[in-house]
Enzyme design. Structure first.
Site, short mmCIF file in Angstrom:
data_model
loop_
_atom_site.label_atom_id
_atom_site.label_comp_id
_atom_site.label_asym_id
_atom_site.label_seq_id
_atom_site.Cartn_x
_atom_site.Cartn_y
_atom_site.Cartn_z
N TYR A 11 36.49 101.36 -15.08
CA TYR A 11 37.27 102.22 -14.18
C TYR A 11 38.43 101.43 -13.59
O TYR A 11 39.58 101.88 -13.59
CB TYR A 11 36.36 102.76 -13.07
CG TYR A 11 37.06 103.72 -12.15
CD1 TYR A 11 37.08 105.08 -12.41
CD2 TYR A 11 37.70 103.25 -11.00
CE1 TYR A 11 37.75 105.96 -11.56
CE2 TYR A 11 38.35 104.12 -10.15
CZ TYR A 11 38.37 105.47 -10.43
OH TYR A 11 39.03 106.34 -9.59
N HIS A 15 42.70 101.75 -14.28
CA HIS A 15 43.68 101.92 -13.22
C HIS A 15 44.64 100.74 -13.13
O HIS A 15 45.81 100.92 -12.79
CB HIS A 15 42.99 102.18 -11.88
CG HIS A 15 42.48 103.58 -11.78
ND1 HIS A 15 41.29 103.98 -12.36
CD2 HIS A 15 43.02 104.68 -11.20
CE1 HIS A 15 41.12 105.28 -12.13
NE2 HIS A 15 42.16 105.72 -11.43
N TYR A 34 48.85 105.77 -2.91
CA TYR A 34 47.59 106.20 -3.51
C TYR A 34 46.70 104.98 -3.62
O TYR A 34 47.05 104.02 -4.31
CB TYR A 34 47.83 106.83 -4.87
CG TYR A 34 46.68 107.60 -5.47
CD1 TYR A 34 45.40 107.57 -4.95
CD2 TYR A 34 46.89 108.38 -6.60
CE1 TYR A 34 44.37 108.29 -5.52
CE2 TYR A 34 45.86 109.11 -7.18
CZ TYR A 34 44.61 109.06 -6.64
OH TYR A 34 43.58 109.78 -7.21
N TRP A 69 44.81 112.46 -18.48
CA TRP A 69 44.12 111.44 -17.67
C TRP A 69 42.68 111.84 -17.40
O TRP A 69 41.77 111.03 -17.52
CB TRP A 69 44.88 111.17 -16.38
CG TRP A 69 44.26 110.06 -15.57
CD1 TRP A 69 43.45 110.19 -14.49
CD2 TRP A 69 44.39 108.66 -15.80
NE1 TRP A 69 43.07 108.96 -14.02
CE2 TRP A 69 43.63 108.00 -14.81
CE3 TRP A 69 45.07 107.90 -16.74
CZ2 TRP A 69 43.53 106.62 -14.74
CZ3 TRP A 69 44.98 106.51 -16.67
CH2 TRP A 69 44.22 105.89 -15.68
N TRP A 70 42.47 113.10 -17.02
CA TRP A 70 41.11 113.57 -16.79
C TRP A 70 40.25 113.40 -18.03
O TRP A 70 39.10 112.95 -17.95
CB TRP A 70 41.11 115.03 -16.37
CG TRP A 70 41.56 115.31 -14.98
CD1 TRP A 70 41.83 114.40 -13.99
CD2 TRP A 70 41.79 116.59 -14.42
NE1 TRP A 70 42.22 115.05 -12.84
CE2 TRP A 70 42.20 116.40 -13.08
CE3 TRP A 70 41.70 117.89 -14.92
CZ2 TRP A 70 42.52 117.47 -12.24
CZ3 TRP A 70 42.01 118.94 -14.08
CH2 TRP A 70 42.40 118.73 -12.75
#
Length: 98
Positions: A11, A15, A34, A69-70
């Protein structure tokens, strides 16, 4: 949101290597900040966003980049039927400011 227990590093890696088109899409929809934090014991993620225009930002879910992205993240975290991350909206109860 919640990341799978054995996918913490993956994860973070994804990112760290955020797609340029994803970064641009966020900015073009008014996202100015963000941040995402991980509780390594519970595997829960906490995301904090700042954006200029809530109506503009809400249109992110309809972008091709966001949908890709999802789909890309579906194998590392809890997701809904459309691969969007399962998330819970929190209610702000305190803020200290000037």
């Amino acid at each position: 949101m919640r990341v799978f227990p054995d996918k913490h590093e993956e994860y973070k890696k994804r990112h760290d290597q955020l797609w340029p088109e994803m970064r641009e899409m966020l900015k073009s929809h008014g996202c100015t900040k963000y941040s995402i934090w991980l509780d390594k014991e519970t595997h829960y993620l906490f995301g904090y966003l700042e954006f200029d225009d809530e109506e503009l930002f809400s249109k992110i879910t309809d972008t091709v980049t966001n949908r890709k992205w999802w789909d890309y993240m579906e194998d590392v975290m809890d997701t809904n039927y459309d691969n969007s991350p399962i998330s819970i909206a929190l209610t702000q109860v305190f803020e200290l400011s000037d």
